[in-house]
Design a protein around this motif. Structure first.
Motif, short mmCIF file in Angstrom:
data_model
loop_
_atom_site.label_atom_id
_atom_site.label_comp_id
_atom_site.label_asym_id
_atom_site.label_seq_id
_atom_site.Cartn_x
_atom_site.Cartn_y
_atom_site.Cartn_z
N HIS A 34 0.81 -1.22 0.00
CA HIS A 34 0.00 0.00 0.00
C HIS A 34 0.85 1.27 0.00
O HIS A 34 0.41 2.31 -0.47
CB HIS A 34 -0.96 0.02 1.18
CG HIS A 34 -2.10 -0.94 1.06
ND1 HIS A 34 -2.96 -0.96 -0.01
CD2 HIS A 34 -2.51 -1.93 1.90
CE1 HIS A 34 -3.86 -1.91 0.17
NE2 HIS A 34 -3.61 -2.51 1.31
N ASP A 36 3.63 1.71 -1.62
CA ASP A 36 4.31 1.89 -2.90
C ASP A 36 3.84 3.11 -3.70
O ASP A 36 4.66 3.90 -4.15
CB ASP A 36 4.20 0.60 -3.73
CG ASP A 36 5.10 0.64 -4.93
OD1 ASP A 36 4.57 0.61 -6.07
OD2 ASP A 36 6.33 0.70 -4.76
N PRO A 37 2.53 3.32 -3.89
CA PRO A 37 2.10 4.49 -4.67
C PRO A 37 2.39 5.83 -4.00
O PRO A 37 2.40 6.86 -4.65
CB PRO A 37 0.58 4.32 -4.82
CG PRO A 37 0.23 3.01 -4.27
CD PRO A 37 1.40 2.47 -3.52
N TYR A 38 2.63 5.82 -2.70
CA TYR A 38 2.91 7.05 -1.96
C TYR A 38 4.41 7.36 -1.93
O TYR A 38 4.81 8.46 -1.57
CB TYR A 38 2.41 6.93 -0.52
CG TYR A 38 0.92 6.77 -0.41
CD1 TYR A 38 0.11 7.88 -0.15
CD2 TYR A 38 0.31 5.54 -0.56
CE1 TYR A 38 -1.26 7.75 -0.05
CE2 TYR A 38 -1.06 5.39 -0.47
CZ TYR A 38 -1.84 6.50 -0.21
OH TYR A 38 -3.20 6.37 -0.12
N ARG A 124 6.00 11.52 -11.27
CA ARG A 124 4.66 11.52 -10.67
C ARG A 124 3.64 10.84 -11.58
O ARG A 124 2.51 10.62 -11.16
CB ARG A 124 4.20 12.94 -10.36
CG ARG A 124 4.86 13.50 -9.13
CD ARG A 124 4.14 14.77 -8.70
NE ARG A 124 4.84 15.42 -7.63
CZ ARG A 124 4.53 15.26 -6.34
NH1 ARG A 124 3.56 14.48 -6.00
NH2 ARG A 124 5.21 15.88 -5.42
N THR A 125 4.02 10.50 -12.80
CA THR A 125 3.07 9.79 -13.66
C THR A 125 2.86 8.38 -13.15
O THR A 125 1.81 7.79 -13.37
CB THR A 125 3.55 9.76 -15.13
OG1 THR A 125 4.81 9.11 -15.19
CG2 THR A 125 3.65 11.15 -15.69
N ARG A 126 3.84 7.83 -12.46
CA ARG A 126 3.70 6.51 -11.86
C ARG A 126 2.64 6.54 -10.77
O ARG A 126 1.88 5.62 -10.60
CB ARG A 126 5.03 6.04 -11.31
CG ARG A 126 5.01 4.64 -10.78
CD ARG A 126 6.43 4.20 -10.42
NE ARG A 126 6.43 2.84 -9.98
CZ ARG A 126 6.29 2.48 -8.70
NH1 ARG A 126 6.14 3.39 -7.78
NH2 ARG A 126 6.30 1.21 -8.37
N SER A 127 2.64 7.64 -9.99
CA SER A 127 1.62 7.81 -8.96
C SER A 127 1.55 9.28 -8.56
O SER A 127 2.55 9.86 -8.16
CB SER A 127 1.94 6.98 -7.73
OG SER A 127 0.98 7.27 -6.73
N SER A 128 0.37 9.83 -8.61
CA SER A 128 0.20 11.22 -8.22
C SER A 128 0.22 11.38 -6.70
O SER A 128 0.29 12.48 -6.18
CB SER A 128 -1.12 11.76 -8.77
OG SER A 128 -2.20 11.01 -8.26
N LYS A 129 0.18 10.26 -5.95
CA LYS A 129 0.19 10.30 -4.50
C LYS A 129 1.60 10.40 -3.92
O LYS A 129 1.76 10.61 -2.73
CB LYS A 129 -0.47 9.04 -3.92
CG LYS A 129 -1.94 8.91 -4.25
CD LYS A 129 -2.47 7.61 -3.69
CE LYS A 129 -3.92 7.40 -4.06
NZ LYS A 129 -4.42 6.12 -3.55
N ALA A 130 2.62 10.21 -4.75
CA ALA A 130 4.00 10.17 -4.27
C ALA A 130 4.41 11.49 -3.66
O ALA A 130 4.07 12.55 -4.16
CB ALA A 130 4.94 9.80 -5.41
N TRP A 134 5.34 9.44 3.24
CA TRP A 134 4.53 8.44 2.55
C TRP A 134 3.91 7.42 3.49
O TRP A 134 2.80 6.98 3.24
CB TRP A 134 5.29 7.77 1.41
CG TRP A 134 6.62 7.19 1.74
CD1 TRP A 134 6.89 5.94 2.22
CD2 TRP A 134 7.89 7.82 1.56
NE1 TRP A 134 8.23 5.75 2.38
CE2 TRP A 134 8.88 6.89 1.97
CE3 TRP A 134 8.30 9.06 1.10
CZ2 TRP A 134 10.24 7.17 1.93
CZ3 TRP A 134 9.65 9.34 1.06
CH2 TRP A 134 10.60 8.41 1.46
#
Length: 160
Positions: A34, A36-38, A124-130, A134
């Motif tokens: 969970h 990972d996207p952050y 940030r295209t991989r995740s906008s939450k990064a 985190w």
């Protein structure tokens, strides 16, 4: 009058009944998944570090890279004595004092309420939450899912 009570408790049996070791391993894996996207991603170093350095089931997640603290706090890390991120030698190389653990800029200089933010240079295209913090941000979003999963594994009830 004294009362003597003797208990013969098999803690291993209690742990086995409630699947505590299994639950801790499950929780470690779920938190890593969970989170990972952050987690900031440039070349995958932080993601690789947590998978390689963490002992699943220990309850202690590790991301030990030279830049992990900087990325986690999202501010420049400085020498607590000098307030500098580093010094430049005459040959252009940067260095820090040997053996000094750097602190977030806002801890070094109390006048800087929020610290000097770093400029993230990751995808940030991989995740906008990064971004910074985190783990805390993932925990705020996913704690109910994690709590329900743990309750199911241990035979408990999730109270929210």
């Amino acid at each position: 009058m004294s009362v003597v009570s003797k208990w013969d408790i098999d803690l291993a049996k209690i742990e086995e009944m409630h699947n505590l070791d299994k639950a801790q391993a499950w929780l470690d894996n779920e938190v890593i998944k969970h989170m990972d996207p952050y987690t900031p991603f440039m070349n995958g170093g932080l993601q690789q570090a947590i998978r390689m350095q963490t002992v699943i089931g220990s309850g202690h997640l590790v991301q030990d890279t030279p830049y992990a603290r900087v990325m986690y706090y999202g501010v420049i890390m400085v020498d607590p004595l000098t307030g500098l991120a580093g010094r430049q030698k005459l040959n252009g190389q940067w260095y820090s004092r040997v053996g000094v653990k750097k602190v977030p800029a806002f801890e070094s200089d109390k006048r800087m309420a929020s610290g000097r933010p770093i400029h993230f240079n990751y995808n940030r295209t991989r995740s906008s939450k990064a971004g910074a913090f985190w783990f805390q941000r993932m925990k705020a979003d996913k704690s109910q899912d994690l709590g329900r999963g743990l309750a199911k594994l241990t035979g408990g009830v999730y109270m929210g």
